[in-house]
Write a protein that holds these residues in place. Structure first.
Motif, PDB file in Angstrom:
ATOM      1  N   THR A 107      35.156   5.918 -10.008  1.00 17.15           N
ATOM      2  CA  THR A 107      33.749   6.305  -9.815  1.00 17.15           C
ATOM      3  C   THR A 107      33.048   5.355  -8.862  1.00 17.15           C
ATOM      4  O   THR A 107      33.092   5.571  -7.650  1.00 17.15           O
ATOM      5  CB  THR A 107      32.994   6.364 -11.147  1.00 17.15           C
ATOM      6  N   THR A 108      32.472   4.303  -9.375  1.00 19.28           N
ATOM      7  CA  THR A 108      31.634   3.488  -8.490  1.00 19.28           C
ATOM      8  C   THR A 108      32.402   2.327  -7.878  1.00 19.28           C
ATOM      9  O   THR A 108      31.854   1.610  -7.064  1.00 19.28           O
ATOM     10  CB  THR A 108      30.436   2.938  -9.264  1.00 19.28           C
ATOM     11  N   TRP A 153      25.257  -4.428  -5.812  1.00 17.35           N
ATOM     12  CA  TRP A 153      24.562  -3.271  -6.380  1.00 17.35           C
ATOM     13  C   TRP A 153      23.624  -3.727  -7.485  1.00 17.35           C
ATOM     14  O   TRP A 153      24.066  -4.249  -8.483  1.00 17.35           O
ATOM     15  CB  TRP A 153      25.607  -2.270  -6.919  1.00 17.35           C
ATOM     16  N   GLN A 154      22.340  -3.541  -7.273  1.00 14.46           N
ATOM     17  CA  GLN A 154      21.392  -3.746  -8.368  1.00 14.46           C
ATOM     18  C   GLN A 154      20.968  -2.373  -8.837  1.00 14.46           C
ATOM     19  O   GLN A 154      20.267  -1.655  -8.133  1.00 14.46           O
ATOM     20  CB  GLN A 154      20.182  -4.550  -7.890  1.00 14.46           C
ATOM     21  N   GLN A 155      21.423  -2.059 -10.006  1.00 11.50           N
ATOM     22  CA  GLN A 155      21.266  -0.724 -10.540  1.00 11.50           C
ATOM     23  C   GLN A 155      19.868  -0.144 -10.336  1.00 11.50           C
ATOM     24  O   GLN A 155      18.870  -0.763 -10.650  1.00 11.50           O
ATOM     25  CB  GLN A 155      21.584  -0.790 -12.037  1.00 11.50           C
ATOM     26  N   LYS A 156      19.821   1.056  -9.800  1.00  8.37           N
ATOM     27  CA  LYS A 156      18.579   1.801  -9.582  1.00  8.37           C
ATOM     28  C   LYS A 156      17.557   1.025  -8.772  1.00  8.37           C
ATOM     29  O   LYS A 156      16.351   1.255  -8.887  1.00  8.37           O
ATOM     30  CB  LYS A 156      17.956   2.229 -10.916  1.00  8.37           C
ATOM     31  N   GLN A 157      18.038   0.059  -7.996  1.00 12.06           N
ATOM     32  CA  GLN A 157      17.091  -0.755  -7.254  1.00 12.06           C
ATOM     33  C   GLN A 157      17.549  -0.928  -5.817  1.00 12.06           C
ATOM     34  O   GLN A 157      16.812  -0.626  -4.892  1.00 12.06           O
ATOM     35  CB  GLN A 157      16.943  -2.113  -7.957  1.00 12.06           C
ATOM     36  N   LYS A 158      18.748  -1.381  -5.652  1.00 15.52           N
ATOM     37  CA  LYS A 158      19.160  -1.755  -4.302  1.00 15.52           C
ATOM     38  C   LYS A 158      20.673  -1.774  -4.179  1.00 15.52           C
ATOM     39  O   LYS A 158      21.383  -2.210  -5.076  1.00 15.52           O
ATOM     40  CB  LYS A 158      18.618  -3.149  -4.018  1.00 15.52           C
ATOM     41  N   TRP A 194      28.589  10.818 -14.923  1.00 12.65           N
ATOM     42  CA  TRP A 194      29.055  10.781 -13.540  1.00 12.65           C
ATOM     43  C   TRP A 194      29.780   9.492 -13.211  1.00 12.65           C
ATOM     44  O   TRP A 194      30.927   9.511 -12.784  1.00 12.65           O
ATOM     45  CB  TRP A 194      27.868  10.957 -12.582  1.00 12.65           C
ATOM     46  N   SER A 195      29.083   8.399 -13.404  1.00 14.13           N
ATOM     47  CA  SER A 195      29.674   7.157 -12.911  1.00 14.13           C
ATOM     48  C   SER A 195      30.694   6.615 -13.896  1.00 14.13           C
ATOM     49  O   SER A 195      31.418   5.676 -13.580  1.00 14.13           O
ATOM     50  CB  SER A 195      28.585   6.114 -12.681  1.00 14.13           C
ATOM     51  N   PHE A 203      33.782  14.101  -6.256  1.00 14.64           N
ATOM     52  CA  PHE A 203      32.768  14.348  -7.289  1.00 14.64           C
ATOM     53  C   PHE A 203      31.389  13.850  -6.902  1.00 14.64           C
ATOM     54  O   PHE A 203      30.494  13.812  -7.721  1.00 14.64           O
ATOM     55  CB  PHE A 203      33.207  13.723  -8.616  1.00 14.64           C
ATOM     56  N   MET A 204      31.238  13.468  -5.665  1.00 15.86           N
ATOM     57  CA  MET A 204      29.940  12.925  -5.275  1.00 15.86           C
ATOM     58  C   MET A 204      28.853  13.984  -5.386  1.00 15.86           C
ATOM     59  O   MET A 204      29.128  15.191  -5.385  1.00 15.86           O
ATOM     60  CB  MET A 204      30.016  12.383  -3.878  1.00 15.86           C
ATOM     61  N   ILE A 205      27.645  13.525  -5.463  1.00 16.06           N
ATOM     62  CA  ILE A 205      26.543  14.439  -5.702  1.00 16.06           C
ATOM     63  C   ILE A 205      25.726  14.662  -4.434  1.00 16.06           C
ATOM     64  O   ILE A 205      25.259  15.746  -4.172  1.00 16.06           O
ATOM     65  CB  ILE A 205      25.672  13.893  -6.837  1.00 16.06           C
ATOM     66  N   ILE A 240      16.256   1.967  -3.620  1.00 10.13           N
ATOM     67  CA  ILE A 240      16.135   3.214  -4.363  1.00 10.13           C
ATOM     68  C   ILE A 240      14.730   3.346  -4.909  1.00 10.13           C
ATOM     69  O   ILE A 240      14.299   2.581  -5.771  1.00 10.13           O
ATOM     70  CB  ILE A 240      17.169   3.275  -5.487  1.00 10.13           C
ATOM     71  N   PRO A 263      13.736  -0.666 -11.867  1.00 13.06           N
ATOM     72  CA  PRO A 263      14.760  -0.052 -12.683  1.00 13.06           C
ATOM     73  C   PRO A 263      14.613  -0.553 -14.103  1.00 13.06           C
ATOM     74  O   PRO A 263      14.779  -1.730 -14.380  1.00 13.06           O
ATOM     75  CB  PRO A 263      16.053  -0.556 -12.064  1.00 13.06           C
ATOM     76  N   GLN A 278      25.969   7.407  -8.132  1.00  9.00           N
ATOM     77  CA  GLN A 278      26.650   7.802  -9.359  1.00  9.00           C
ATOM     78  C   GLN A 278      28.151   7.608  -9.226  1.00  9.00           C
ATOM     79  O   GLN A 278      28.822   7.182 -10.154  1.00  9.00           O
ATOM     80  CB  GLN A 278      26.384   9.276  -9.680  1.00  9.00           C
ATOM     81  N   THR A 279      28.663   7.987  -8.065  1.00  5.32           N
ATOM     82  CA  THR A 279      30.105   7.874  -7.899  1.00  5.32           C
ATOM     83  C   THR A 279      30.422   7.751  -6.414  1.00  5.32           C
ATOM     84  O   THR A 279      29.670   8.223  -5.572  1.00  5.32           O
ATOM     85  CB  THR A 279      30.825   9.091  -8.493  1.00  5.32           C
ATOM     86  N   ARG A 297      30.385   4.758 -16.111  1.00  2.00           N
ATOM     87  CA  ARG A 297      30.145   3.374 -16.527  1.00  2.00           C
ATOM     88  C   ARG A 297      29.731   3.378 -17.986  1.00  2.00           C
ATOM     89  O   ARG A 297      29.088   4.323 -18.452  1.00  2.00           O
ATOM     90  CB  ARG A 297      29.037   2.751 -15.686  1.00  2.00           C
ATOM     91  N   GLU A 319      21.616  -3.683 -18.223  1.00  2.00           N
ATOM     92  CA  GLU A 319      21.006  -3.996 -16.940  1.00  2.00           C
ATOM     93  C   GLU A 319      19.519  -3.629 -16.926  1.00  2.00           C
ATOM     94  O   GLU A 319      18.705  -4.343 -16.351  1.00  2.00           O
ATOM     95  CB  GLU A 319      21.742  -3.245 -15.822  1.00  2.00           C
ATOM     96  N   LEU A 333      24.090  19.210  -8.852  1.00  2.00           N
ATOM     97  CA  LEU A 333      24.696  19.900  -7.722  1.00  2.00           C
ATOM     98  C   LEU A 333      24.070  21.237  -7.403  1.00  2.00           C
ATOM     99  O   LEU A 333      24.348  21.814  -6.370  1.00  2.00           O
ATOM    100  CB  LEU A 333      26.188  20.101  -8.014  1.00  2.00           C
TER     101      LEU A 333
END
Ligand SMILES: Nc1ncnc2c1ncn2[C@@H]1O[C@H](COP(=O)(O)OP(=O)(O)OP(=O)(O)O)[C@@H](O)[C@H]1O
Ligand SMILES: Nc1ncnc2c1ncn2[C@@H]1O[C@H](COP(=O)(O)OP(=O)(O)OP(=O)(O)O)[C@@H](O)[C@H]1O
Ligand SMILES: [Mg+2]
Ligand SMILES: [Mg+2]
Lengths: 351, 316, 321, 295, 489
Positions: E159-160, E174-179, B82-83, E21-23, E202, B263, E15-16, B85, B93, B39
């Protein structure tokens, strides 16, 4: 005369040679005896020959005598006093010297011969006036030219390396010399030179020597007494000449008969011994030699013979020492497996 | 063999503990917290405090470590700051993609590098040998991002044969394989050189041994001597090298994963380090170290399979 | 298969950074099928070089001159492909060190199957059957199990037996054994010698046996070649050599062997001096520097090989016909 | 004795630089030696060799392709690329040789201790080596660099700290192998002090393979430096280093590919040079030398 | 050609999806699709005017109250019923609540409470007048409305996986860190967006992203500044290049707290010695002009010119010798990415000309941000020069807030401690008259420059490429709003 160095019922046991488990596990699980009940002595000024097949524990015995390998049972005495503590062994090592099986391998490869020769003095912090003079005299003693002092061990021939080994071993005038296979890998002529050298020096300085070998034809000329080892045990001891003349243990007899004779007319037709030395990790029950012994009796399979004195100075570990039932035994020697085709032989002789 | 494996695993656990202690020490040393990273000026002190608490960093280090291992034993590696998870889910993953990349790259490198190394030995002393030598050492020095960018330019932009980014669609093996080709190329190129060189070096060593002379004395053709008699022995040091390499690739695939937007674990851990997302860092390091240890154990066992002399020592 | 061997004027030089090593100089040798040829000599006199030349296994820095006639073909001039055809088919070698002669990571059986690659007429199973039979033949019990062993699981003596079996499997016309017993114990040596003696009864090719153990030579050979400084100084039938050596070197060598004396000697006999430097071999007789009967021409003139009526060949100025 | 004469003679015949002569006898090794010497000269005489100061910024002439004025062109701030590469040799070699020397000495010391010392200490050290080996490099680098700040010294420290375990393992393996050799036994038999055995007898015999390995690892370290530059953890700007040149080139790899190409060239050449020199050293020092890194 | 799927590239992963709390970045773009806010912004190239969106009406009742009425038919997913004024109240008050510790709380600092009038309408009550609320708070970040019932059911935190959404799209994959994939929300009552599907790819590396764009992996992406010139000169086929000025403003902080910079003449010497035009040419390829302050250029609030508009090395040296600091060595702290490092090196070279030696000290992002934090020790007093940049907004207050005295030891790294500035700031946020606000903002920037604590550099250029067949809508923060992307005929 009382013994210079003696061992009584010496046992040496080692972990099974599993280096990984040794590396990771400081607590040994299983013990194996490499040497078992070795009782041996050497008199001052005497030459003792220690003979046996590969793996019979000759080198281990020599190392144990000087405290390089720890014994697990038994005693070692030097001039009648027991050698037990590291300090005792240090004192013993001061009075003795060892020549290793591999002549070049026992010389530190990155040092010149000159430095190596002076090492015994350097280590003991002994004052030597002129180092190069000392080195020169040591080289002269073993019949090497001065120029050798400038060479590295790998630049030496086998015979030369042996000589350097002799010079180093005898530098501090030890009372006992342990020579492990001093002639292995040498030509007959060079072998004679090295042995003569040791003999000359021995006459001059009067040290006792234990010569380890499996070369029988050589040892009979240089040793006063013989000790025969088999599978970590002594099987026979006695004066050299007598042992050669009348071996008591069948193993000794077969060893002597296995030696080829450099005479084309005395070709051996029968095989003196069959089979191979068993592994120390699986010692046969009873007499350890019974599987290879041409005269083995049922008793040999069941009962381990004791190491007993049968004549003054002669000990043997056998239920049926040779001369007692000589007749039967001669009869029991296996018939020749095959003979050379005679016609063929004749043709060649005539050609 | 079994006792050996058990002991190695014990050693592995020790290494894991050691590494985790070192990691916590590092966390203690490295300044910065996730809120300010994410942030910048908008990070409020309250938020920072909240996140620090969530990461458990307000507790004494030894307590954190014990807590971490206790949770790890139950499969709980903590939660993303943050998330929120579970870290284990993030790893699950990312890991398959990196594993696929690493294994495919090293397999490719082996499949190409080993024959090249052999060829070099068969033609030793000739121009072919020198050329292979120059090339294989040369490609070691070519940075993988250069290979990556230019292969993208050629195969994805100009010819449009292969996808430029991503790891392919979930569940579509074909697209995943296509997405793998370019990154594999970028990583494998240097390794081909490395392996070829390594194979050649250990092979030359083996070629001097007497048993090769025996094989020669029976008139075996050179390719068979090199490809069977010498290779079986020469491959052994290469195996431990590749094992260590695979352990390393998993976390050093960073550049390639960045360029191809794949990823993977490399990306996961660098992102986590950069954003001070410590639960993710810790969990990932733990898993990676465990994999590294496993791979080296596996390599040792494989070597034992290939080399009967070693096998007998293991049998103990 | 059997053919005769005729080596003519064979010389081998090794190229080294220090200069050329004249490891073998003008060697002649003749052998008929069924003969066992012994080669003796001190270390470094060129024995291994000689048999390596016969088996075409010289290292790359070696240069060969002369001719090796085997069954009418000259092996020296042969193209590599034809030469390889002969290797392991016509000519087989048993090497010195049984510990390292086999590939440690392949089973003995595997290697022996490969070694029969000339026999394309046989299938793998047949080859394995032949191996089993041959192993049995050289005195290895339980051959089926041994075939699946790795070399390190066998003892030195057993490995040497396997090596002999491997050589015999190819039915060679020329079997070369380079110090096959040097690395073994007396008892093992006796067993191997015995095996070889037994084998030669039915074998009708040529055996070339290298050893510096005079006893082994005496026991096994028909004809002996005594080498020194890269040359053959004396050659002759085994009895002639042992009973009536003509060359001073042969005499000295025989005299040195402690096995010839039953009574204890105070000093072992030796040959003073050391073998010549082969980079720069002496112009005259190579033994001149150490010879007890040396006279003027020995240092300057290279002695020619003289053929004596007894079938002896000797290279010595002092030997008269 | 002729043998001795021969041996003595050959020693003399080889003169005082037998190693150099042996190296020069192989054309590939000779070329490698030349490359390495050229790079060393470049590093030593950079200020005199470079046509421009390496930090002279000229934004109006940035990313100029190679020309008569700028043989290798200019970088993204208009600095002369050739000058930066020449000066970069200094940085690269300082870091590479420095860290390899530090890692080598530490590895040598710890390896000897592990190999010759008591078994429990060996166990502890092996654990340390293995753990350091499996620690992720970036994490470690980041921790050290953020604490100590960027700079040549820090880089040397980081690289040395992560690479010494493999040397230590090599030395340890060698020491273990030599520990029971006859000549060490012979020394023990003479009651030589353990320190003497370690320093006089073991050290010179294990150090040979290490030196060869180190020379072959120099390019690896240069690559590591480049990699750290890529993560922004390299030397402090505007100091030129091969790694940072590459990194700067990456941002303009499309529009000005020559930066990456010329920036990568010294890296490739240095790798060729040091690798083949190392192999040449190995072959001429001891052809049978085992250069295997313990796993 | 543009299909039914809109493919956008963003830099970081999600992230969320909790607005509190969003970034930023991807999350904000996602939320623009998933949630509604009362109003929205237009494209930044049009000056980003605001217009109602989730509210039918949105009107200022008086200085401190704003009435709104939600559009008809807005419905939560997951069967949580209609979107109500209660949800609006819940969302805003939650963010403002200090106990929640939302980083966006400052945007709702002036919020007193939200009064629920009926199901669909309510009134926002402020503690004091706060003009920027329409462009700072309501349209993005914390202005997204979440479901009260859903959030409470989730324990107040999520969060997500948001408990309920109501925007034009729903989050389908959601494909993590990809799409990330978004598909239309069938319950959406408003105008249907042009695109049937939105995919967010991403890709963190700009080089790679540009290549992937050329390889037709997506239709819209930001381009690295270093590549901008090239792209402009040779755009890929079927591509439109958008050039704009982003709200990310960059300046050089000169820390007055540093023992080496206590003397105002020394600080002024530094101000005279920085050649900003070199930075603009060397790093930004002249895509952007020099900024006159922190306020967004192009808006009415921007200052006309800098007091020190061009470098004057002689003057700088004179000032230095006057101050007795002719042998000055300063460290320049900088974040370690390529653009900032290049700027730092040009500053270094430029200061060198005035005889000021500069050592560049790079830090990674996380360590960097902690440097000025007074809770982490005294480093904030020892920084000399820092190259800084913040993402700002279109209202001047948003960018000026960080230089308030209370921010010393937080984000005011210049140690700029001006009571007058604070006074003017308070006036600025309360004032609604534009003329007066302009005067206030200009005066504040004058104060900043006079203090010797700042050298304003620029607002970074924003370069975007997209397929010609579409019309993107980009918010002032540089991120797109996919909902309003139009296919052009
Ligand atoms: N350190 C050790 N660990 C395990 N086993 C050992 C060790 N040292 C010796 N042995 C075993 O002890 C036995 C005796 O070995 P030793 O070297 O004493 O025999 P040797 O009679 O000297 O044989 P050689 O004639 O081959 O030198 C061998 O079976 C050997 O494998
Ligand atoms: N590859 C080689 N390169 C150079 N010189 C060699 C090579 N191989 C052998 N020599 C030299 O050639 C000479 C003869 O060596 P050879 O191995 O033939 O002797 P040998 O009679 O077999 O000796 P040994 O009894 O020790 O086996 C020796 O002086 C040796 O140093
Ligand atoms: Mg022994
Ligand atoms: Mg030989």
């Amino acid at each position: 005369m009382s013994a210079l160095l003696a061992t009584e019922d010496l046992d040496v046991s080692l972990l099974r040679p599993n280096f990984v488990s040794r590396l990771l596990n400081p607590w040994p699980r299983k013990l194996f005896n490499i040497l078992e009940g070795v009782t041996l002595f050497v008199l001052p000024g005497e030459t003792l020959g220690l003979v046996g097949e590969s793996g019979s524990g000759k080198t281990t015995l020599a190392r144990t005598m000087l405290g390089l390998t720890r014994h697990s049972a038994g005693r070692i005495t030097f001039e009648g006093r027991e050698v037990r503590t590291p300090a005792d062994f240090r004192a013993l090592r001061r009075q003795s010297a060892m020549m290793f099986q591999d002549p070049t391998g026992s010389l530190s490869p990155r040092l010149r011969v000159g430095t190596l020769l002076a090492e015994p003095f350097t280590i003991r912090r002994m004052a030597v006036g002129d180092r190069s003079a000392l080195v020169r005299s040591m080289l002269a003693q073993v019949g090497l030219p001065e120029s050798v002092a400038q060479l590295y061990p790998h630049e030496l021939s086998g015979g030369q390396a042996r000589r350097v080994g002799v010079a180093r071993a005898l530098a501090l005038r030890p009372r006992l010399l342990l020579a492990d296979e001093p002639t292995a890998g040498l030509d007959v002529s060079v072998q004679g030179e090295v042995l003569n050298l040791i003999a000359d020096l021995r006459r001059e300085h009067g040290f006792a020597a234990i010569i380890i070998t499996h070369n029988l034809s050589m040892i009979r000329h240089v040793s006063d007494r013989l000790a025969i080892m088999y599978l970590g045990r002594l099987v026979e001891t006695g004066p050299t000449a007598e042992v050669f003349k009348r071996p008591l243990h069948p193993y000794t007899a077969t060893l002597i008969r296995s030696e080829p004779v450099p005479d084309p007319r005395r070709k051996r037709t029968e095989l003196a011994i069959r089979g191979e030395i068993p592994s120390i990790f699986s010692r046969p029950a009873g007499c350890e030699f019974h599987a290879r012994c041409p005269f083995a009796q049922p008793r040999c399979r069941a009962e381990a013979p004791a190491y007993q004195a049968v004549a003054p100075g002669r000990n043997v570990r056998c239920h049926y020492p040779m001369e007692i039932e000589q007749q039967e035994r001669d009869a029991a020697i296996p018939a020749p497996i095959n003979r050379r085709g005679s016609s063929n032989e004749v043709e060649h002789r005539q050609a | 063999m079994l006792t050996y494996a058990v002991k190695r695993i014990g050693l592995g656990v020790l290494i894991l503990t050691f590494v985790m202690v070192a990691m916590y020490a590092a966390v203690f040393l490295i300044p910065g917290d996730p809120a300010t990273v994410a942030l910048g000026p908008r990070a409020t002190p309250e938020l920072k405090r909240m996140l620090i608490e969530r990461m458990g960093l307000d507790q004494p280090v030894w307590r954190q470590i014990i807590e971490f291992f206790r949770n790890a034993l139950t499969g709980n590696l903590g939660y993303d700051v943050w998330s929120n998870r579970p870290v284990s889910a993030l790893i699950m993953e990312a890991l398959p993609k990196t594993l696929a990349l690493g294994i495919a790259a090293l397999a490719t490198a082996l499949i190409i590098g080993v024959p090249i190394g052999c060829l070099s030995v068969i033609r030793r002393g000739t121009v072919v040998d020198t050329a292979i030598g120059m090339l294989s050492v040369g490609v070691i020095a070519v940075p993988s991002f250069v290979v990556a960018i230019y292969s993208l330019l050629i195969f994805a932009v100009t010819f449009r044969w292969l996808p430029a980014i991503g790891a392919g669609e979930a569940g579509d093996i074909g697209s995943q394989v296509r997405a793998l080709i370019l990154p594999v190329m970028a990583i494998a190129l240097g390794w081909i050189g490395y392996i070829a060189r390594m194979v050649r070096a250990s092979m030359m060593e083996v070629m001097g041994e007497p048993h090769i002379r025996t094989a020669r004395s029976f008139g075996l053709p050179e390719w068979k001597i090199v490809g069977k008699y010498a290779l079986r022995i020469a491959i052994i040091p290469t195996i431990s090298l590749v094992a260590v390499g695979l352990g390393g690739i998993l976390s050093s695939a960073v550049f390639v994963e960045a360029v191809f937007a794949r990823p993977g674990i490399g990306k996961l851990i660098t992102d986590a380090v950069n954003t001070r997302n410590y639960p993710v860092v810790m969990g990932t390091v733990l898993v990676m170290t465990a994999i590294y240890v496993t791979i080296t154990i596996a390599a040792d066992l494989l070597i034992a399979r290939l080399d009967p002399r070693v096998r007998d020592v293991f049998r103990g | 298969m059997s053919a005769s061997l005729a080596v003519r004027d064979l010389s081998v030089r090794y190229q080294t950074p220090r200069g050329e090593v004249h490891a073998l100089r003008h060697v002649d040798l003749d052998a008929e099928p069924g003969q066992v040829i012994g080669i003796v000599g001190e270390s470094g006199c060129g024995k291994s070089t000689f048999v390596s030349a016969l088996a075409n296994l010289l290292p790359p820095n070696a240069m060969v001159e002369g001719a090796i006639g085997y069954g009418g073909t000259d092996l020296v001039g042969l193209d590599p492909c034809r030469r390889r055809m002969l290797q392991g088919n016509e000519i087989a070698l048993v090497s010195q060190d049984p510990m390292t002669a086999f590939n440690p990571v392949l089973t003995v059986g595997d290697q022996l199957v490969d070694f029969q690659h000339h026999r394309s007429d046989l299938g793998r199973a047949e080859k394995r059957r032949r191996i089993a039979a041959m192993l049995e033949r050289v005195g290895i019990s339980d051959p089926e199990r041994r075939m699946n062993s790795y070399p390190h699981e066998l003892s030195g003596g057993m490995r040497q037996r396997v090596a002999i079996a491997a050589a015999l499997l190819t039915d060679p016309g020329l079997l070369i054994a380079d110090e096959p017993t040097t690395a073994l114990d007396v008892t093992m040596e006796a067993q191997i010698v015995h095996l070889l003696a037994e084998l030669r009864r039915e074998y009708n090719g040529i055996i070339v046996l290298v050893s510096h153990h005079l006893g082994v030579i005496a026991e096994l050979c028909d004809r002996v070649y005594v080498m020194y400084g890269g040359e053959v100084l004396e050659a002759g039938d085994v009895e002639e050599i042992f009973d009536r050596p003509r060359h001073p070197y042969t005499r000295a060598l025989l005299a040195c062997d402690p096995a010839r004396f039953d009574e204890r000697l105070e000093r072992l006999p030796t040959i003073p001096g050391a073998p010549p430097n082969l980079i720069d071999p002496p112009p005259g007789c190579s033994f001149a520097a150490r010879c007890s009967r040396v006279f003027a021409p020995c240092h300057t003139t290279h002695p020619a090989a003289k053929v004596l009526p007894t079938g002896h060949v000797a290279r010595c100025h002092a030997v008269v016909l | 004795m002729s043998f001795v004469a021969e041996a003595v003679q050959t020693r003399r015949g080889w003169g005082h630089f037998p190693l150099l002569r042996a190296l020069a006898s192989n054309p590939v090794t000779l070329a490698a030696l030349v490359i390495v010497i050229v790079f060393l000269m470049m590093a030593a005489f950079a200020p005199w060799l470079a046509p421009y100061p390496p930090t002279k910024i000229d934004v109006l002439h940035k990313l100029q392709p190679p020309s008569a004025e700028h043989w290798f062109g200019t970088d993204h701030l208009g600095r002369d690329l050739l000058s930066r590469i020449i000066h970069g040799a200094r940085t690269a070699l300082t870091i590479a040789i420095g860290s390899v020397a530090v890692a080598g000495s530490v590895g040598l010391l710890l390896g000897l201790i592990a190999g010759y010392g008591p078994r429990w200490l060996d166990g502890v050290l092996v654990l340390v080596f293995d753990s350091l080996n499996s620690l992720p490099m970036i994490m470690f680098a980041l921790a050290i660099i953020t604490v100590l700040g960027t700079g040549t010294g820090t880089l040397i420290f980081v690289i040395a700290a992560t690479s010494f375990p493999s040397y230590a393992r090599l030395i340890r393996a060698q020491t273990l192998a030599l520990k029971n050799s006859d000549y060490i036994l012979a020394e023990r038999l003479m009651d030589a002090h353990p320190l003497r055995i370690l320093l006089v007898h073991l050290l010179p015999n294990v150090v040979g393979p290490l030196i060869i390995l180190l020379s072959m690892d120099i390019p690896v370290v240069i690559m590591v430096e480049a990699g750290l530059s890529f993560l922004g953890l390299g030397v402090r700007p505007p100091t030129p280093s091969w790694g940072s040149i590459l990194y700067d080139g990456y941002t303009s790899i499309r529009s000005a590919p020559f930066v990456v190409i010329f920036g990568g060239l010294p890296l490739v050449l240095a790798t060729l040079g040091f690798t083949f020199l190392g192999e040449g050293l190995r072959d001429s020092l001891d052809p049978r030398l085992k250069l295997r890194r313990p796993a | 050609a543009v299909g039914d799927t809109l493919r956008i590239r963003m830099e970081g992963d999600l992230q969320t999806l909790d607005p509190a709390f969003m970034i930023g970045g991807t999350e904000d773009v996602m939320m623009r699709c998933l949630y509604v806010s009362l109003n929205r912004l237009g494209d930044l190239r049009d000056g980003a005017p605001w217009m109602p969106w989730g509210a039918k009406t949105l009107e200022q009742r008086d200085d401190k109250s704003i009435a709104f009425t939600l559009i008809d038919g807005l419905k939560w997913s997951n069967g949580l019923g209609p979107v109500t004024a209660g949800d609006v109240k819940f969302s805003y008050e939650r963010i403002a609540d200090p106990a929640v510790a939302s980083p966006w709380a400052y945007q709702f600092e002036q919020l007193d409470h939200v009064e629920v009038v009926d199901q669909q309408s309510g009134i926002i009550h402020l503690k004091s007048p706060y003009a920027p609320i329409y462009v700072v708070s309501l349209p993005y970040y914390g202005g997204h409305i979440i479901s009260k019932a859903g959030t409470e059911k989730a324990g107040g935190k999520f969060t997500t996986e948001p408990p309920a959404t109501c925007g034009p799209y729903i989050f389908s994959d959601w494909q993590q860190k990809q799409k990330l994939t978004l598909t239309p929300n069938p319950d959406w009552p408003g105008p249907k967006p042009d695109f049937q599907k939105v995919e967010i790819y991403i890709v963190s590396d700009d080089q790679a992203a540009q290549l992937a764009y050329e390889a037709d992996s997506f239709d819209y992406t930001k381009v690295a500044i270093a590549a901008a010139k090239d792209v402009k000169a040779n755009p890929p086929a079927d591509t439109t290049v958008i050039e704009a000025q982003s709200t990310r403003y960059q300046w050089l902080t000169i820390n007055m707290l540093s023992p080496r910079l206590q003397d105002p003449r020394v600080r002024q010497a530094v101000q005279y010695a920085v050649d900003v035009s070199q930075i603009l040419t060397g790093v930004y390829n002249d895509l952007t002009a020099r900024s006159t302050g922190v306020v967004q250029p192009g808006t009415k609030y921007a200052r006309k010119s800098n007091t020190i508009a061009a470098p004057d090395y002689e003057k700088a040296m004179a000032l230095l010798s006057e101050a007795g600091a002719s042998d000055l060595t300063l460290t320049l702290t900088v974040m370690n990415d390529s653009v900032r490092m290049a700027v730092a090196q040009i500053i270094q070279a430029s200061l060198e000309q005035a005889g000021i030696k500069v050592e560049i000290q790079p830090y990674d992002e996380a360590a960097y941000w902690g440097l000025g934090d007074k809770t982490q020790g005294d480093t904030y007093k020892n920084l000399d020069l820092v190259l800084m940049d913040f993402a700002g907004g279109v209202d001047p207050s948003e960018n000026l807030v960080w230089s308030r005295p209370e921010q010393i030891g937080a984000y005011n790294w210049s140690g700029f401690d001006s009571p007058e500035f604070e006074e003017k700031y308070q006036q600025l946020v309360a004032e609604t008259d534009e003329e007066k606000r302009v005067a206030l903002a200009n005066r504040m920037e004058d104060l900043m420059e006079e203090s010797g604590g700042f050298v304003f550099i620029c607002h970074e250029p924003l370069v975007v490429v997209h397929r010609t067949g579409m019309q993107p809508l980009i918010y002032p923060d540089g991120h797109p709003n996919p909902v309003f992307f139009k296919k052009s005929a």
